[in-house]
Write a protein that holds these residues in place. Sequence first.
Motif, PDB file in Angstrom:
ATOM      1  N   SER A   1       0.780  -1.102  -0.124  1.00  0.00           N
ATOM      2  CA  SER A   1      -0.077  -0.148  -0.145  1.00  0.00           C
ATOM      3  C   SER A   1       0.876   1.368   0.119  1.00  0.00           C
ATOM      4  CB  SER A   1      -0.927   0.081   1.122  1.00  0.00           C
ATOM      5  OG  SER A   1      -1.801  -1.010   1.032  1.00  0.00           O
TER       6      SER A   1
ATOM      7  N   GLY B   1      -8.365   8.443  -4.630  1.00  0.00           N
ATOM      8  CA  GLY B   1      -8.472   7.339  -5.354  1.00  0.00           C
ATOM      9  C   GLY B   1      -9.619   7.164  -6.247  1.00  0.00           C
TER      10      GLY B   1
ATOM     11  N   THR C   1      -9.156   2.568  -7.535  1.00  0.00           N
ATOM     12  CA  THR C   1      -9.854   1.419  -6.643  1.00  0.00           C
ATOM     13  C   THR C   1     -10.374   0.536  -7.665  1.00  0.00           C
ATOM     14  OG1 THR C   1     -11.650   2.779  -6.393  1.00  0.00           O
ATOM     15  CG2 THR C   1     -10.264   3.028  -4.653  1.00  0.00           C
TER      16      THR C   1
ATOM     17  N   SER D   1     -13.449  -0.974  -7.607  1.00  0.00           N
ATOM     18  CA  SER D   1     -14.890  -0.895  -7.059  1.00  0.00           C
ATOM     19  C   SER D   1     -15.788  -1.982  -7.683  1.00  0.00           C
ATOM     20  CB  SER D   1     -15.642   0.407  -7.070  1.00  0.00           C
ATOM     21  OG  SER D   1     -14.739   1.482  -6.593  1.00  0.00           O
TER      22      SER D   1
END
Length: 196
Positions: free
Chosen positions: A79, A104, A110, A112
């Motif tokens: 990360s 982000g 991301t 999603s």
Amino acid sequence: MKKVFILFLAVISVPVFGQQDEIKAAFSEYKTAMVGNNIDGVLDITSKNSFDYYEMLIDYALNADSAKVAGLSFMDRMSVLGTRIQIPKDALIGMDGPSYVRYGLENGLTNSAALNAIDVGDVTMEGDSKAQAQVMYMSQPLPAKMTFLQEGGKWKFDATSMLKFSEDMILQQIGGMDMTENVKIYTDTAIICMSL
């Protein structure tokens, strides 16, 4: 006596089942907001300790030397390095947890859409303000739990609660590929760099 006991169970069960429904609704709200890129909705349903975690990543990305980063867990190392690569330093300076999430989402960092296959199963209460929910993937239970925290009278999703499970899954994958953790991190960060 039996009637009194049944009445007692009914009185206790109603709040617990109500809480379970609220927690399932909170995850549904989080998932809908993430998939729909509703940034304010995501921020509203994300727990404070999630934002604290993102602020730790920002601090490490800006200030930690290689030895300090090497001392982090596998997921934290990934990360921090991912943050360094994907977010310009001038954008990171002054960023807090909510603005990290906003960046982000606004910049497509991301995944999603992966949330579409995830849902919440059985919910276990841990006191009045914490709950653990079984993670369901395509209607099948996974050996993982999501944490929800009640903050300001509302159940919020602890985005950090899936880190350990994600780490275990990746490390298991690495073990099957006869690859070290550092090689996996370098490979993934190289792929990120090539895609920028």
